[in-house]
Write a protein that holds these residues in place. Structure first.
Motif, PDB file in Angstrom:
ATOM      1  N   LEU A  28      53.000  52.179  32.107  1.00  0.00           N
ATOM      2  CA  LEU A  28      52.414  51.152  31.255  1.00  0.00           C
ATOM      3  C   LEU A  28      51.733  50.080  32.110  1.00  0.00           C
ATOM      4  CD1 LEU A  28      52.122  50.119  28.334  1.00  0.00           C
ATOM      5  CD2 LEU A  28      54.290  48.925  28.659  1.00  0.00           C
ATOM      6  N   GLY A  29      52.390  49.659  33.169  1.00  0.00           N
ATOM      7  CA  GLY A  29      51.807  48.675  34.072  1.00  0.00           C
ATOM      8  C   GLY A  29      50.566  49.197  34.764  1.00  0.00           C
ATOM      9  N   GLU A  30      50.585  50.457  35.142  1.00  0.00           N
ATOM     10  CA  GLU A  30      49.396  51.061  35.773  1.00  0.00           C
ATOM     11  C   GLU A  30      48.192  50.974  34.852  1.00  0.00           C
ATOM     12  OE1 GLU A  30      48.590  52.221  38.702  1.00  0.00           O
ATOM     13  OE2 GLU A  30      50.549  52.153  39.658  1.00  0.00           O
ATOM     14  N   GLY A  31      48.435  51.033  33.547  1.00  0.00           N
ATOM     15  CA  GLY A  31      47.345  50.936  32.585  1.00  0.00           C
ATOM     16  C   GLY A  31      46.648  49.579  32.606  1.00  0.00           C
ATOM     17  N   LEU A  32      47.313  48.569  33.169  1.00  0.00           N
ATOM     18  CA  LEU A  32      46.705  47.240  33.265  1.00  0.00           C
ATOM     19  C   LEU A  32      45.878  47.048  34.530  1.00  0.00           C
ATOM     20  CD1 LEU A  32      49.597  44.935  32.064  1.00  0.00           C
ATOM     21  CD2 LEU A  32      47.382  45.261  30.980  1.00  0.00           C
ATOM     22  N   ARG A  33      45.997  47.961  35.468  1.00  0.00           N
ATOM     23  CA  ARG A  33      45.327  47.787  36.756  1.00  0.00           C
ATOM     24  C   ARG A  33      43.813  47.594  36.593  1.00  0.00           C
ATOM     25  NH1 ARG A  33      47.201  48.769  41.924  1.00  0.00           N
ATOM     26  NH2 ARG A  33      49.006  49.893  41.142  1.00  0.00           N
ATOM     27  N   ALA A  34      43.138  48.443  35.852  1.00  0.00           N
ATOM     28  CA  ALA A  34      41.685  48.349  35.689  1.00  0.00           C
ATOM     29  C   ALA A  34      41.277  47.080  34.936  1.00  0.00           C
ATOM     30  CB  ALA A  34      41.133  49.597  35.007  1.00  0.00           C
ATOM     31  N   PRO A  35      41.909  46.730  33.813  1.00  0.00           N
ATOM     32  CA  PRO A  35      41.518  45.492  33.131  1.00  0.00           C
ATOM     33  C   PRO A  35      41.748  44.236  33.989  1.00  0.00           C
ATOM     34  CG  PRO A  35      42.833  46.856  31.653  1.00  0.00           C
ATOM     35  CD  PRO A  35      42.866  47.508  32.996  1.00  0.00           C
ATOM     36  N   VAL A  36      42.828  44.216  34.748  1.00  0.00           N
ATOM     37  CA  VAL A  36      43.088  43.045  35.596  1.00  0.00           C
ATOM     38  C   VAL A  36      42.043  42.958  36.699  1.00  0.00           C
ATOM     39  CG1 VAL A  36      44.716  42.044  37.266  1.00  0.00           C
ATOM     40  CG2 VAL A  36      45.536  42.866  35.059  1.00  0.00           C
ATOM     41  N   ARG A  37      41.682  44.089  37.284  1.00  0.00           N
ATOM     42  CA  ARG A  37      40.612  44.078  38.291  1.00  0.00           C
ATOM     43  C   ARG A  37      39.297  43.602  37.691  1.00  0.00           C
ATOM     44  NH1 ARG A  37      41.920  49.693  41.199  1.00  0.00           N
ATOM     45  NH2 ARG A  37      43.467  48.927  42.671  1.00  0.00           N
ATOM     46  N   ALA A  38      38.977  44.056  36.492  1.00  0.00           N
ATOM     47  CA  ALA A  38      37.736  43.642  35.836  1.00  0.00           C
ATOM     48  C   ALA A  38      37.752  42.140  35.563  1.00  0.00           C
ATOM     49  CB  ALA A  38      37.536  44.424  34.539  1.00  0.00           C
ATOM     50  N   PHE A  39      38.883  41.620  35.104  1.00  0.00           N
ATOM     51  CA  PHE A  39      38.995  40.192  34.835  1.00  0.00           C
ATOM     52  C   PHE A  39      38.860  39.390  36.120  1.00  0.00           C
ATOM     53  CE2 PHE A  39      41.769  36.398  34.077  1.00  0.00           C
ATOM     54  CZ  PHE A  39      40.906  35.746  33.230  1.00  0.00           C
ATOM     55  N   THR A  40      39.495  39.856  37.182  1.00  0.00           N
ATOM     56  CA  THR A  40      39.392  39.182  38.480  1.00  0.00           C
ATOM     57  C   THR A  40      37.945  39.167  38.962  1.00  0.00           C
ATOM     58  OG1 THR A  40      41.639  39.874  39.024  1.00  0.00           O
ATOM     59  CG2 THR A  40      40.248  39.205  40.860  1.00  0.00           C
ATOM     60  N   GLN A  41      37.250  40.269  38.787  1.00  0.00           N
ATOM     61  CA  GLN A  41      35.840  40.322  39.184  1.00  0.00           C
ATOM     62  C   GLN A  41      35.006  39.358  38.346  1.00  0.00           C
ATOM     63  OE1 GLN A  41      34.530  42.109  41.890  1.00  0.00           O
ATOM     64  NE2 GLN A  41      32.915  40.637  41.441  1.00  0.00           N
ATOM     65  N   TRP A  42      35.288  39.292  37.043  1.00  0.00           N
ATOM     66  CA  TRP A  42      34.569  38.372  36.170  1.00  0.00           C
ATOM     67  C   TRP A  42      34.785  36.934  36.636  1.00  0.00           C
ATOM     68  CZ3 TRP A  42      35.816  34.230  33.159  1.00  0.00           C
ATOM     69  CH2 TRP A  42      34.834  33.786  32.270  1.00  0.00           C
ATOM     70  N   LEU A  43      36.037  36.594  36.974  1.00  0.00           N
ATOM     71  CA  LEU A  43      36.331  35.245  37.471  1.00  0.00           C
ATOM     72  C   LEU A  43      35.546  34.947  38.744  1.00  0.00           C
ATOM     73  CD1 LEU A  43      40.190  35.081  36.939  1.00  0.00           C
ATOM     74  CD2 LEU A  43      38.467  33.725  35.742  1.00  0.00           C
ATOM     75  N   THR A  44      35.489  35.914  39.643  1.00  0.00           N
ATOM     76  CA  THR A  44      34.739  35.745  40.887  1.00  0.00           C
ATOM     77  C   THR A  44      33.259  35.551  40.597  1.00  0.00           C
ATOM     78  OG1 THR A  44      36.355  37.083  42.085  1.00  0.00           O
ATOM     79  CG2 THR A  44      34.198  36.830  43.105  1.00  0.00           C
ATOM     80  N   ASP A  45      32.726  36.379  39.720  1.00  0.00           N
ATOM     81  CA  ASP A  45      31.304  36.316  39.392  1.00  0.00           C
ATOM     82  C   ASP A  45      30.916  35.002  38.718  1.00  0.00           C
ATOM     83  OD1 ASP A  45      31.104  38.876  40.400  1.00  0.00           O
ATOM     84  OD2 ASP A  45      31.013  39.849  38.424  1.00  0.00           O
ATOM     85  N   HIS A  46      31.813  34.392  37.961  1.00  0.00           N
ATOM     86  CA  HIS A  46      31.506  33.205  37.167  1.00  0.00           C
ATOM     87  C   HIS A  46      32.190  31.943  37.684  1.00  0.00           C
ATOM     88  CE1 HIS A  46      29.381  35.529  34.121  1.00  0.00           C
ATOM     89  NE2 HIS A  46      30.300  36.463  34.334  1.00  0.00           N
ATOM     90  N   HIS A  47      32.670  31.993  38.909  1.00  0.00           N
ATOM     91  CA  HIS A  47      33.420  30.860  39.471  1.00  0.00           C
ATOM     92  C   HIS A  47      32.626  29.552  39.385  1.00  0.00           C
ATOM     93  CE1 HIS A  47      36.247  28.693  41.953  1.00  0.00           C
ATOM     94  NE2 HIS A  47      35.238  28.290  42.709  1.00  0.00           N
TER      95      HIS A  47
END
Length: 60
Positions: A28-47
């Motif tokens: 179940l936790g592994e299923g969050l890996r991709a969304p968390v990475r995408a969110f982290t990238q979004w934060l970086t892109d829009h810092h």
């Protein structure tokens, strides 16, 4: 010492450093890996935009 009177000692292992625990993600936790990475990238892109919005809010 005569044979048969020797004491056998078992090694006592001393802990070096604090006790350690290792964790791993469940399926179940592994299923969050991709969304968390995408969110982290979004934060970086829009810092810059996020910081500008914070500044506008703080100065309002």
């Amino acid at each position: 010492m005569p044979p048969g009177t020797r004491r056998h000692r078992h090694p006592h292992r001393l802990r070096r450093g604090p006790p350690r625990v290792e964790y791993e993600l469940t399926e179940l936790g592994e299923g969050l890996r991709a969304p968390v990475r995408a969110f982290t990238q979004w934060l970086t892109d829009h810092h810059g935009e996020i910081e500008a919005a914070r500044a506008r809010h703080d100065n309002a």
